[in-house]
Design a protein around this motif. Structure first.
Motif, PDB file in Angstrom:
ATOM      1  N   LYS A  54       0.840  -1.204   0.000  1.00  0.00           N
ATOM      2  CA  LYS A  54       0.000   0.000   0.000  1.00  0.00           C
ATOM      3  C   LYS A  54       0.871   1.249   0.000  1.00  0.00           C
ATOM      4  O   LYS A  54       2.040   1.214   0.364  1.00  0.00           O
ATOM      5  CB  LYS A  54      -0.909   0.015   1.234  1.00  0.00           C
ATOM      6  N   ASN A  55       0.252   2.356  -0.394  1.00  0.00           N
ATOM      7  CA  ASN A  55       0.948   3.638  -0.358  1.00  0.00           C
ATOM      8  C   ASN A  55       1.313   4.000   1.080  1.00  0.00           C
ATOM      9  O   ASN A  55       0.609   3.638   2.033  1.00  0.00           O
ATOM     10  CB  ASN A  55       0.064   4.753  -0.931  1.00  0.00           C
TER      11      ASN A  55
ATOM     12  N   GLY B 103      -2.646   9.015   4.516  1.00  0.00           N
ATOM     13  CA  GLY B 103      -2.311   7.854   5.329  1.00  0.00           C
ATOM     14  C   GLY B 103      -2.586   8.122   6.796  1.00  0.00           C
ATOM     15  O   GLY B 103      -2.415   9.245   7.270  1.00  0.00           O
ATOM     16  N   SER B 104      -3.047   7.110   7.504  1.00  0.00           N
ATOM     17  CA  SER B 104      -3.271   7.202   8.950  1.00  0.00           C
ATOM     18  C   SER B 104      -2.503   6.080   9.628  1.00  0.00           C
ATOM     19  O   SER B 104      -2.505   4.939   9.144  1.00  0.00           O
ATOM     20  CB  SER B 104      -4.767   7.078   9.279  1.00  0.00           C
TER      21      SER B 104
ATOM     22  N   PRO C 187       6.284   1.866  -8.989  1.00  0.00           N
ATOM     23  CA  PRO C 187       6.418   2.335  -7.609  1.00  0.00           C
ATOM     24  C   PRO C 187       7.724   3.088  -7.357  1.00  0.00           C
ATOM     25  O   PRO C 187       8.790   2.694  -7.826  1.00  0.00           O
ATOM     26  CB  PRO C 187       6.349   1.041  -6.801  1.00  0.00           C
ATOM     27  N   PHE C 188       7.582   4.208  -6.607  1.00  0.00           N
ATOM     28  CA  PHE C 188       8.740   5.058  -6.328  1.00  0.00           C
ATOM     29  C   PHE C 188       8.629   5.652  -4.936  1.00  0.00           C
ATOM     30  O   PHE C 188       7.570   5.585  -4.282  1.00  0.00           O
ATOM     31  CB  PHE C 188       8.867   6.165  -7.383  1.00  0.00           C
TER      32      PHE C 188
ATOM     33  N   VAL D  58       2.918   3.466  -4.352  1.00  0.00           N
ATOM     34  CA  VAL D  58       2.779   2.149  -4.980  1.00  0.00           C
ATOM     35  C   VAL D  58       1.714   2.189  -6.059  1.00  0.00           C
ATOM     36  O   VAL D  58       1.845   1.576  -7.106  1.00  0.00           O
ATOM     37  CB  VAL D  58       2.414   1.088  -3.907  1.00  0.00           C
ATOM     38  N   ASN D  59       0.651   2.951  -5.777  1.00  0.00           N
ATOM     39  CA  ASN D  59      -0.474   3.085  -6.721  1.00  0.00           C
ATOM     40  C   ASN D  59      -1.020   4.505  -6.652  1.00  0.00           C
ATOM     41  O   ASN D  59      -1.768   4.829  -5.728  1.00  0.00           O
ATOM     42  CB  ASN D  59      -1.548   2.062  -6.392  1.00  0.00           C
TER      43      ASN D  59
END
Length: 427
Positions: free
Chosen positions: A75-76, A322-323, A400-401, A420-421
């Motif tokens: 996941k990101n 993000g959490s 992905p970077f 990632v996405n």
């Protein structure tokens, strides 16, 4: 449109471990952070305070990233290491004994190399530099303590958090939990310009203090991408799967580095205002190798090795958040006592045993073409005709970077993450 909008927030809840009685808290005044002029007229030691803590903050950033990576899976990832380290460094002012030692170790501070006073002076200087209103980049960072109005903080702790961290100390009626929650969430909403949705959902009857750290960043590329050049393109999640993204394109001169040892490209894209985004593109199948090598020495070498090159650059537009449960992540990093019945926060308040009940971090990022609302410019550029030179490399961020936003004034990593996405909206 925004070129980069980054916000994040860390919320810490301190709750009482047992029954107690306490006095009314004194009314506190909001502390304004003095901006830090760039004329360097202050004493050299003071100017270097932020430099002394930079290596530890960078170490912490990569340690925390690797812990998050283990849980995130495919996941990101996006968070602000500086927000987290600032909040816990401020909390450490009230910690004692092994609780304090664990916090220092978790934040990557070695007291044989840096004195405790220097740690707080370093964060004080970072806050001054980040909140300078004269910078072109829109950047603000601050702290607040929401305190149960039946509890009186020790004056030394209160003085230290206001002097070093410019924290607001706000007396709240925690007995009326719905009103207290509304007050805290309204504060968060204001400081993050309405971009962070209500973070605090409920308040335990044992909660005695909520510590909030926020950071807001809005940057404009020095070289904006042209909207007309953005088009649909494929982003390869892996060897077999791809998603459609809005891919931005630009041919220009950037600072880049090819790390042959780690098999990755490093591209620095500067913002106006002495900040930059560092994008790291591992070769296919090499992401883990690059992640494992994330150390302050690695990034220092990248920064020292950057060279100006004319390149074709493809970069996706993306917006994500993000959490993170920082409490759980810290416990896995060996910081356990602060969250247990053995916690010693006797420097916060007398005769009331406190422990950290929760630590929540939320961050979001929005990257797009530029930040210009209305402008026009005519530029004529003459370039040397190529005669036998190799063509400019085409660096395509279509897999992905990694991304880091670095503030060059304070020598700090403000944000970091893994994309990632770009099309995913998970939180």
């Amino acid at each position: 449109m925004k070129s980069a909008l980054c916000l994040c927030l860390l919320l810490l809840g301190l709750q009482v471990q047992g029954q107690h009685r306490s006095n009314l808290n004194d009314e506190q005044q909001e502390q304004k952070i003095p901006h830090s002029p760039e004329d360097h007229s202050q004493a050299e030691d003071e100017n270097l305070a932020h430099v002394k803590i930079a290596p530890s903050n960078t170490d912490f950033a990569f340690r925390f990233y690797k812990q998050v990576r283990e849980e995130a899976g495919n996941k990101n990832i996006f968070f602000s290491p500086l927000s987290i380290s600032t909040a816990f460094a401020m909390l450490s002012l009230g910690a004692r004994s092994n609780t304090l030692r664990q916090l220092h170790k978790g934040l990557a501070f070695n007291l044989t190399e840096i004195e405790e006073q220097e740690i707080h002076e370093g964060f004080q200087r970072v806050l001054q530099l980040l909140n300078d209103p004269h910078r072109e980049v829109q950047l603000s960072m601050g702290n607040a303590l929401f305190i149960d109005d039946r509890m009186k903080l020790l004056q030394k702790f209160l003085d230290d958090v206001t002097n070093f961290y410019y924290s607001e100390a706000i007396s709240s009626n925690f007995q009326n939990s719905s009103e207290a929650i509304k007050e805290i969430n309204n504060y968060i909403d204001t400081k993050t310009h309405g971009k962070i949705v209500p973070l605090l959902k409920k308040l335990s009857s044992d909660t005695k203090m909520i510590l909030v750290n926020y950071i807001f960043f809005k940057g404009y590329w020095e070289k904006p991408f042209k909207n007309l050049d953005t088009r649909d393109d494929d982003f390869f999640l892996d060897a077999k799967n791809s998603v459609k993204v809005k891919m931005m394109h630009q041919k220009d001169i950037f600072n880049i580095h090819r790390d042959e040892k780690l098999s990755c490209w490093v591209v620095e894209i500067p913002y106006k205002g002495n900040a930059a985004a560092l994008f790291v593109l591992p070769d296919e199948g090499m992401m883990k190798q690059v992640e494992d090598a994330l150390l302050k020495e690695t990034v220092f070498n990248w920064m020292q090795s950057l060279e100006e090159r004319n390149i074709y650059l493809d970069l996706p537009k993306f917006s994500m958040s993000g959490s993170y449960d920082v409490k759980g992540l810290f416990q896995k990093m060996g910081v356990t006592e602060a969250f247990s019945n053995q916690a010693d926060f006797s420097g916060v308040v007398e005769k009331i045993p406190l422990s950290v009940s929760k630590a929540i971090h939320r961050a979001m990022v929005d990257v797009s073409e530029n930040g210009t609302e209305a402008a026009a410019v005519t530029m004529i550029e003459l370039t040397l005709l190529s005669a036998g030179f190799p063509p400019p490399p085409h660096i395509r961020f279509n897999r992905p970077f990694l991304m880091m936003i670095v503030d060059k004034t304070s020598h700090g990593i403000l944000f970091m993450g893994k994309i990632v996405n770009p099309a995913a909206k998970e939180d």
